[in-house]
Write an enzyme that holds these catalytic residues in place. Sequence first.
Site, PDB file in Angstrom:
ATOM      1  N   GLY A 226      -5.470 -13.872  16.172  1.00  9.06           N
ATOM      2  CA  GLY A 226      -4.501 -13.409  15.140  1.00  9.06           C
ATOM      3  C   GLY A 226      -5.035 -12.353  14.057  1.00  9.06           C
ATOM      4  O   GLY A 226      -4.568 -12.313  13.077  1.00  9.06           O
TER       5      GLY A 226
ATOM      6  N   ALA B 261      -7.254  -7.115  -0.365  1.00  5.60           N
ATOM      7  CA  ALA B 261      -6.813  -8.264  -0.699  1.00  5.60           C
ATOM      8  C   ALA B 261      -7.037  -9.063  -1.962  1.00  5.60           C
ATOM      9  O   ALA B 261      -6.592  -8.081  -2.851  1.00  5.60           O
ATOM     10  CB  ALA B 261      -6.942  -9.585   0.372  1.00  5.60           C
TER      11      ALA B 261
ATOM     12  N   VAL C  94      -5.615  -3.096  -1.685  1.00  4.95           N
ATOM     13  CA  VAL C  94      -7.153  -2.724  -1.133  1.00  4.95           C
ATOM     14  C   VAL C  94      -7.865  -3.867  -1.139  1.00  4.95           C
ATOM     15  O   VAL C  94      -8.288  -4.151  -2.220  1.00  4.95           O
ATOM     16  CB  VAL C  94      -7.883  -1.381  -1.716  1.00  4.95           C
ATOM     17  CG1 VAL C  94      -9.052  -1.401  -1.188  1.00  4.95           C
ATOM     18  CG2 VAL C  94      -7.024  -0.352  -1.868  1.00  4.95           C
TER      19      VAL C  94
ATOM     20  N   ASP D 163      -4.485   2.331   8.525  1.00  5.03           N
ATOM     21  CA  ASP D 163      -4.565   1.360   7.537  1.00  5.03           C
ATOM     22  C   ASP D 163      -5.835   1.375   6.555  1.00  5.03           C
ATOM     23  O   ASP D 163      -5.709   1.364   5.185  1.00  5.03           O
ATOM     24  CB  ASP D 163      -4.821  -0.152   8.062  1.00  5.03           C
ATOM     25  CG  ASP D 163      -4.838  -1.260   7.109  1.00  5.03           C
ATOM     26  OD1 ASP D 163      -3.900  -1.453   6.265  1.00  5.03           O
ATOM     27  OD2 ASP D 163      -5.884  -1.959   6.950  1.00  5.03           O
TER      28      ASP D 163
ATOM     29  N   LYS E   8      -6.072   2.822   2.451  1.00  6.22           N
ATOM     30  CA  LYS E   8      -6.833   2.108   1.457  1.00  6.22           C
ATOM     31  C   LYS E   8      -7.572   3.472   0.871  1.00  6.22           C
ATOM     32  O   LYS E   8      -8.013   3.212  -0.440  1.00  6.22           O
ATOM     33  CB  LYS E   8      -7.640   1.049   1.933  1.00  6.22           C
ATOM     34  CG  LYS E   8      -6.551  -0.086   2.472  1.00  6.22           C
ATOM     35  CD  LYS E   8      -7.725  -1.089   3.145  1.00  6.22           C
ATOM     36  CE  LYS E   8      -6.591  -2.350   3.640  1.00  6.22           C
ATOM     37  NZ  LYS E   8      -7.367  -3.201   4.756  1.00  6.22           N
TER      38      LYS E   8
ATOM     39  N   GLY F  75      -5.858 -12.041   4.723  1.00  5.94           N
ATOM     40  CA  GLY F  75      -5.166 -13.356   4.906  1.00  5.94           C
ATOM     41  C   GLY F  75      -4.341 -13.563   3.767  1.00  5.94           C
ATOM     42  O   GLY F  75      -4.417 -12.869   2.399  1.00  5.94           O
TER      43      GLY F  75
ATOM     44  N   LYS G 135       0.802  -1.255   0.005  1.00  9.47           N
ATOM     45  CA  LYS G 135       0.062   0.263  -0.141  1.00  9.47           C
ATOM     46  C   LYS G 135       0.790   1.401   0.222  1.00  9.47           C
ATOM     47  O   LYS G 135       0.332   2.160  -0.397  1.00  9.47           O
ATOM     48  CB  LYS G 135      -0.863   0.019   1.269  1.00  9.47           C
ATOM     49  CG  LYS G 135      -1.960  -1.025   1.293  1.00  9.47           C
ATOM     50  CD  LYS G 135      -3.066  -0.778   2.342  1.00  9.47           C
ATOM     51  CE  LYS G 135      -2.468  -1.289   3.610  1.00  9.47           C
ATOM     52  NZ  LYS G 135      -2.399  -2.739   3.595  1.00  9.47           N
TER      53      LYS G 135
ATOM     54  N   GLU H 266      -2.724  -6.949  14.487  1.00 10.78           N
ATOM     55  CA  GLU H 266      -1.314  -6.694  14.358  1.00 10.78           C
ATOM     56  C   GLU H 266      -0.636  -7.095  15.794  1.00 10.78           C
ATOM     57  O   GLU H 266      -1.707  -7.226  17.144  1.00 10.78           O
ATOM     58  CB  GLU H 266      -0.686  -5.532  14.095  1.00 10.78           C
ATOM     59  CG  GLU H 266      -1.068  -5.158  12.631  1.00 10.78           C
ATOM     60  CD  GLU H 266      -0.266  -5.943  11.563  1.00 10.78           C
ATOM     61  OE1 GLU H 266       0.593  -6.214  12.048  1.00 10.78           O
ATOM     62  OE2 GLU H 266      -1.072  -6.005  10.474  1.00 10.78           O
TER      63      GLU H 266
ATOM     64  N   GLU I 255      -4.157  -4.556  -7.119  1.00 12.72           N
ATOM     65  CA  GLU I 255      -5.523  -4.967  -6.632  1.00 12.72           C
ATOM     66  C   GLU I 255      -5.232  -5.312  -5.314  1.00 12.72           C
ATOM     67  O   GLU I 255      -6.269  -4.871  -4.658  1.00 12.72           O
ATOM     68  CB  GLU I 255      -6.163  -6.238  -7.351  1.00 12.72           C
ATOM     69  CG  GLU I 255      -7.290  -6.446  -7.196  1.00 12.72           C
ATOM     70  CD  GLU I 255      -8.367  -5.638  -7.654  1.00 12.72           C
ATOM     71  OE1 GLU I 255      -8.946  -4.843  -6.719  1.00 12.72           O
ATOM     72  OE2 GLU I 255      -8.751  -5.585  -8.966  1.00 12.72           O
TER      73      GLU I 255
ATOM     74  N   LEU J 248      -9.982  -9.191  -3.197  1.00 17.07           N
ATOM     75  CA  LEU J 248     -11.363  -8.729  -3.523  1.00 17.07           C
ATOM     76  C   LEU J 248     -11.184  -7.811  -4.850  1.00 17.07           C
ATOM     77  O   LEU J 248     -10.444  -6.977  -4.936  1.00 17.07           O
ATOM     78  CB  LEU J 248     -12.183  -7.932  -2.549  1.00 17.07           C
ATOM     79  CG  LEU J 248     -12.749  -8.736  -1.323  1.00 17.07           C
ATOM     80  CD1 LEU J 248     -13.234  -7.930  -0.194  1.00 17.07           C
ATOM     81  CD2 LEU J 248     -13.744  -9.972  -1.636  1.00 17.07           C
TER      82      LEU J 248
END
Length: 362
Positions: free
Chosen positions: A207, A149, A147, A221, A225, A343, A117, A210, A144, A151
């Site tokens: 998990g 992952a 933003v 974050d 995006k 993920g 990013k 962070e 891609e 999608l």
Amino acid sequence: MSKVNLAIVGAGLVGGDFIDQVASYNTRNPSTPLNVISISKSRTALLSQDFAPISLTNWRDSLASATTAAPSPAELAQWLSTSPLPVILVDNTSSPDMADAYPLFASKKVHIATPNKKAFSSSNELFQKIQAAAKESGALIYHEASVGAGLPVISTLNDLLATGDRVTKIEGIFSGTLSYIFNEWSPSAGPGTAAFSDVVRVAKEKGYTEPDPRDDLNGLDVARKLTILARLSGLEIESPTSFPVHSLIPSALESATSGDEFLAGLPAHDSEIAQLRTDAESKGQVIRFVGSIDVASKSVAVKLAAFEKSHPFASLKGSDNIISFYTERYGASPLIVQGAGAGAAVTAMGVLADCLKIAGRV
């Protein structure tokens, strides 16, 4: 599809999954493989000086025993400029040093596929340099996975704009971590009873956050995006801190020396945010952490907002992302992209799909 060479930087969670997916792809497509010519981690690298493909059968062991020093971004760019085939830099890091070198790579017609990013959400000056270098050389740059992952968020926005639609507003839940936290803390199925600090602690144990949850709770974050999408929509955004960003970190805990110290002090502040939930529930609403881009008014914001329980944002499950595109053609019913937005596997898939798009165009 053209044969291409891949130079991979980063072999951690996302990078490792990406390499495994490339290996699987090459097995299924032996006539048009993606030739991996280098795999670099922070200090060492596997490099094929003659550009012959590296075997991916036991790449983890090979990389672990590698003694070749990892090239600097400048050294890597110079070497890749001599590739006999079109070459793609696959940057699976979040390194600002790699991001700063994108104009150099692009100027040498090294194509780029990345989830990083920082290259597209740091200073507007860097963003403009990347675009200018790519335009002059013809380098293709796909990100891609920066933003949402895997999608199709950026590709959807680009398709809307390329076909002449006018995007008026983009709004969504862009953080898988904060999606989970607020879906649990302010559920649509009934009144929320869990303390905010308990939900954050469980999210960390699972998990989702962070190592230091403040890196999620500060909203930056999401701001990165939004910066990317706003710039692609034509807005001049100087940086992710140049518009309002709501932080969920109590001011008294901003100076905590560790994530554990932060979590230990968070319960003392549960009542501060609990009142927001109480107020929303009294109106039949839920609280969500959202990002919003109003293209017409050129306003961007990261904020807490209340939504009716019938709203798509209210019914989100788990750690899913959801992004709504309001456009002239779609009218009052936005185009919605929804699904897992975080993920290693889905992020790596997004990067691999970008590599295939580049290979299909060069």
